[in-house]
Structure formats: C-alpha cells, structure tokens
Design a protein around this motif. Structure first.
Motif, PDB file in Angstrom:
ATOM      1  N   ALA A 197       0.832  -1.197   0.000  1.00  0.00           N
ATOM      2  CA  ALA A 197       0.000   0.000   0.000  1.00  0.00           C
ATOM      3  C   ALA A 197       0.872   1.254   0.000  1.00  0.00           C
ATOM      4  CB  ALA A 197      -0.901  -0.004   1.231  1.00  0.00           C
ATOM      5  N   HIS A 198       0.482   2.224  -0.827  1.00  0.00           N
ATOM      6  CA  HIS A 198       1.193   3.503  -0.907  1.00  0.00           C
ATOM      7  C   HIS A 198       2.684   3.289  -1.173  1.00  0.00           C
ATOM      8  CE1 HIS A 198      -2.561   5.026   0.682  1.00  0.00           C
ATOM      9  NE2 HIS A 198      -2.407   4.320   1.793  1.00  0.00           N
ATOM     10  N   ALA A 199       2.982   2.458  -2.168  1.00  0.00           N
ATOM     11  CA  ALA A 199       4.382   2.191  -2.527  1.00  0.00           C
ATOM     12  C   ALA A 199       5.099   3.506  -2.828  1.00  0.00           C
ATOM     13  CB  ALA A 199       4.440   1.268  -3.729  1.00  0.00           C
ATOM     14  N   ARG A 200       6.302   3.638  -2.279  1.00  0.00           N
ATOM     15  CA  ARG A 200       7.046   4.884  -2.411  1.00  0.00           C
ATOM     16  C   ARG A 200       8.114   4.841  -3.514  1.00  0.00           C
ATOM     17  NH1 ARG A 200       6.329   8.364   1.856  1.00  0.00           N
ATOM     18  NH2 ARG A 200       5.110   7.560   3.603  1.00  0.00           N
ATOM     19  N   SER A 201       8.273   3.710  -4.160  1.00  0.00           N
ATOM     20  CA  SER A 201       9.277   3.600  -5.209  1.00  0.00           C
ATOM     21  C   SER A 201       8.816   2.587  -6.239  1.00  0.00           C
ATOM     22  CB  SER A 201      10.625   3.166  -4.625  1.00  0.00           C
ATOM     23  OG  SER A 201      10.548   1.835  -4.138  1.00  0.00           O
ATOM     24  N   ALA A 202       9.462   2.635  -7.420  1.00  0.00           N
ATOM     25  CA  ALA A 202       9.140   1.679  -8.466  1.00  0.00           C
ATOM     26  C   ALA A 202       9.449   0.259  -8.010  1.00  0.00           C
ATOM     27  CB  ALA A 202       9.922   2.010  -9.736  1.00  0.00           C
ATOM     28  N   GLN A 203      10.496   0.092  -7.196  1.00  0.00           N
ATOM     29  CA  GLN A 203      10.874  -1.231  -6.707  1.00  0.00           C
ATOM     30  C   GLN A 203       9.818  -1.796  -5.763  1.00  0.00           C
ATOM     31  OE1 GLN A 203      12.858   1.451  -6.708  1.00  0.00           O
ATOM     32  NE2 GLN A 203      14.406   0.894  -8.231  1.00  0.00           N
ATOM     33  N   GLU A 204       9.304  -0.953  -4.874  1.00  0.00           N
ATOM     34  CA  GLU A 204       8.264  -1.412  -3.953  1.00  0.00           C
ATOM     35  C   GLU A 204       7.005  -1.802  -4.723  1.00  0.00           C
ATOM     36  OE1 GLU A 204       7.505   1.528  -1.015  1.00  0.00           O
ATOM     37  OE2 GLU A 204       9.368   1.158   0.088  1.00  0.00           O
ATOM     38  N   MET A 205       6.638  -0.988  -5.713  1.00  0.00           N
ATOM     39  CA  MET A 205       5.452  -1.304  -6.503  1.00  0.00           C
ATOM     40  C   MET A 205       5.643  -2.611  -7.258  1.00  0.00           C
ATOM     41  SD  MET A 205       3.440   0.898  -9.413  1.00  0.00           S
ATOM     42  CE  MET A 205       2.586   1.863  -8.156  1.00  0.00           C
ATOM     43  N   ALA A 206       6.827  -2.791  -7.851  1.00  0.00           N
ATOM     44  CA  ALA A 206       7.096  -4.011  -8.618  1.00  0.00           C
ATOM     45  C   ALA A 206       6.975  -5.237  -7.735  1.00  0.00           C
ATOM     46  CB  ALA A 206       8.493  -3.930  -9.238  1.00  0.00           C
ATOM     47  N   ALA A 207       7.546  -5.184  -6.537  1.00  0.00           N
ATOM     48  CA  ALA A 207       7.495  -6.326  -5.628  1.00  0.00           C
ATOM     49  C   ALA A 207       6.056  -6.632  -5.217  1.00  0.00           C
ATOM     50  CB  ALA A 207       8.358  -6.052  -4.398  1.00  0.00           C
ATOM     51  N   GLY A 208       5.291  -5.587  -4.927  1.00  0.00           N
ATOM     52  CA  GLY A 208       3.910  -5.785  -4.497  1.00  0.00           C
ATOM     53  C   GLY A 208       3.028  -6.345  -5.592  1.00  0.00           C
ATOM     54  N   VAL A 209       3.191  -5.854  -6.818  1.00  0.00           N
ATOM     55  CA  VAL A 209       2.364  -6.332  -7.929  1.00  0.00           C
ATOM     56  C   VAL A 209       2.756  -7.757  -8.304  1.00  0.00           C
ATOM     57  CG1 VAL A 209       1.739  -5.971 -10.346  1.00  0.00           C
ATOM     58  CG2 VAL A 209       1.938  -4.007  -8.803  1.00  0.00           C
ATOM     59  N   LEU A 210       4.059  -8.059  -8.319  1.00  0.00           N
ATOM     60  CA  LEU A 210       4.481  -9.416  -8.659  1.00  0.00           C
ATOM     61  C   LEU A 210       3.949 -10.420  -7.641  1.00  0.00           C
ATOM     62  CD1 LEU A 210       6.054 -11.351 -10.427  1.00  0.00           C
ATOM     63  CD2 LEU A 210       8.094 -10.850  -9.067  1.00  0.00           C
ATOM     64  N   ALA A 211       4.020 -10.085  -6.359  1.00  0.00           N
ATOM     65  CA  ALA A 211       3.485 -10.982  -5.329  1.00  0.00           C
ATOM     66  C   ALA A 211       1.992 -11.202  -5.533  1.00  0.00           C
ATOM     67  CB  ALA A 211       3.756 -10.411  -3.941  1.00  0.00           C
ATOM     68  N   GLN A 212       1.282 -10.154  -5.902  1.00  0.00           N
ATOM     69  CA  GLN A 212      -0.162 -10.259  -6.108  1.00  0.00           C
ATOM     70  C   GLN A 212      -0.482 -11.128  -7.324  1.00  0.00           C
ATOM     71  OE1 GLN A 212      -2.369  -6.606  -7.138  1.00  0.00           O
ATOM     72  NE2 GLN A 212      -3.637  -7.014  -5.334  1.00  0.00           N
ATOM     73  N   VAL A 213       0.268 -10.953  -8.406  1.00  0.00           N
ATOM     74  CA  VAL A 213       0.060 -11.766  -9.609  1.00  0.00           C
ATOM     75  C   VAL A 213       0.279 -13.242  -9.293  1.00  0.00           C
ATOM     76  CG1 VAL A 213       1.039 -12.334 -11.867  1.00  0.00           C
ATOM     77  CG2 VAL A 213       0.578  -9.944 -11.276  1.00  0.00           C
ATOM     78  N   ILE A 214       1.379 -13.550  -8.601  1.00  0.00           N
ATOM     79  CA  ILE A 214       1.678 -14.944  -8.266  1.00  0.00           C
ATOM     80  C   ILE A 214       0.607 -15.531  -7.358  1.00  0.00           C
ATOM     81  CG2 ILE A 214       3.322 -16.433  -7.047  1.00  0.00           C
ATOM     82  CD1 ILE A 214       5.542 -14.578  -8.053  1.00  0.00           C
ATOM     83  N   ASP A 215       0.126 -14.735  -6.415  1.00  0.00           N
ATOM     84  CA  ASP A 215      -0.918 -15.195  -5.499  1.00  0.00           C
ATOM     85  C   ASP A 215      -2.202 -15.504  -6.266  1.00  0.00           C
ATOM     86  OD1 ASP A 215      -2.208 -15.805  -3.102  1.00  0.00           O
ATOM     87  OD2 ASP A 215      -2.797 -13.721  -2.759  1.00  0.00           O
ATOM     88  N   HIS A 216      -2.608 -14.602  -7.160  1.00  0.00           N
ATOM     89  CA  HIS A 216      -3.827 -14.823  -7.934  1.00  0.00           C
ATOM     90  C   HIS A 216      -3.678 -16.022  -8.868  1.00  0.00           C
ATOM     91  CE1 HIS A 216      -6.356 -10.981  -7.390  1.00  0.00           C
ATOM     92  NE2 HIS A 216      -5.442 -10.992  -6.443  1.00  0.00           N
TER      93      HIS A 216
END
Length: 220
Positions: A197-216
């Motif tokens: 939530a409220h990712a502060r960098s491109a790296q944080e966003m990338a990690a969060g979205v990748l984890a979500q994709v793998i989970d789904h």
C-alpha cells in the motif's frame, strides 16, 4: 517411491524444516501420453493426468492413482512507460515468468528481453491472452488506458490491474463505464493494485504487484 528427510530409511540430507519429502519415480512412462501432455501445455491448456499404482499414466482423473493437474507457466503483459513498468518487467523476468513489455520510450524497453515498441492506445495484435495471462498497466497518462482495459476485460486473463491513485481509479471506472463496460467487467479490475500500500518507489510497486500476480495465479 523414495522418502528423504524425516522418516527416511537412508542417511541423507536433513531438511531444515524437519519434514520429509516423497519422490515418485516412473521408470517407463508412456511417451505418447507425455507428448500429448506437452502439446497441450504448449497450447496453453491445463492438463489433468493420473499415475496408476503400476506406473502407467492416463489422461484425466482416475480412481486409485495419483492425480495431478499441470498448468502452463504464468505469463505477463506489461503496458506503460517509465521506471514502474521497467522495474516490474525486470523483476518478473528474474522470477522466471515470460514477460512482454509494450512501451514507447526506448529507455523503458532497454534491457528487457522481448520488449516491443508501443505508443498507441489500441490493443496490439501481438498481445495474446489466455487464462494464465496477467495484464498490467503502468501509465501516468491514464487516457491511454480505456481502450486497452476494455479489450483486456473481454479476455480470460486471470489478473487485470492498473496503477493509480484513488482519484485515478474513479476516473478510470467512469471512462470504462462510458465506453460500455458493465459493472461486472469493471469489478474484474484488481484493487488495490499490488500488495504494498502507498508504494514509495518503483521497486516497492514491482514487488507488491508481482506478489499479487503470483498469489492470484494459484487460483487458476
């Protein structure tokens, strides 16, 4: 069937978790069945097969054996320009996922294997989608999203998401509704986009979205 770790009759490597691992060996698998399985996986289809007690393999689920479902590898379509799509594409490729990045800026595509030049608003002919495909949009110019998302929501993609603030999401949904997308289609958009939530960098966003994709992906 061999067992290693806890409960094993052999002197072998102890698993860090203290558990055991069972390995089933099939010394003479049916080549025709395996070739058929391979063809279906290449065609991006799920395959269910059963290993019988005598070591034979049958297509489909059969009682009295070990039934398993094999799925095509998750692949990701990425649209956008800037550090966010570039960072996400690089991380997803490092995780072993097939990725196709569609970006207009050369600096976004640089170093990303298989990246395609793309600066339009309509769905590219080369972007094929199936039930094991995730569609991700990383635009700051949200006007480019509507046609892409409208098309994506008509596909069997298991994950469709786009970056943006709460205000951007509201405008996105209004634009999709005006384009004729129904409530059920709009509800398919993954929100929030990413697990950070409220990712502060491109790296944080990338990690969060990748984890979500793998989970789904575990659900399809």
């Amino acid at each position: 069937m061999l067992r290693y770790g806890r409960g094993s009759p052999f002197m072998d490597i102890q698993l860090p978790c203290g558990g055991g691992l069972e390995v089933t060996l099939l010394p003479a698998p049916d080549r025709e069945v395996l070739n058929a399985v391979h063809r279906r996986l290449v065609a991006r289809e799920n395959v269910t097969l059963t290993v019988l007690p005598d070591g034979q393999i049958e297509n489909g689920a059969t009682r009295g054996g070990l039934t398993m479902t094999l799925r095509p590898k998750v692949r990701v379509l990425v649209f956008g320009d800037g550090p966010e799509p570039r960072g996400f594409s690089a991380l997803a490729q490092a995780a072993g996922l097939p990725v196709t990045l569609y970006a207009g800026a050369e600096e976004t595509r640089d170093g990303i294997a298989g990246a395609c030049a793309f600066s339009g608003k309509t769905w590219p002919d080369t972007a094929h989608v199936d039930h094991r495909t995730a569609v991700t949009l990383f635009f700051h110019d949200h006007e480019r999203e509507t046609a892409l998302l409208t098309h994506a929501l008509e596909t069997p993609a298991f994950y469709i998401g786009a970056q943006g603030s709460l205000r951007a999401r509201q405008l996105r949904e209004a634009a999709l509704s005006a384009a004729g997308v129904g409530d059920a289609g709009i509800a398919r958009l993954v929100e929030p986009f990413g697990y950070v939530a409220h990712a502060r960098s491109a790296q944080e966003m990338a990690a969060g979205v990748l984890a979500q994709v793998i989970d789904h992906a575990r659900r399809v």
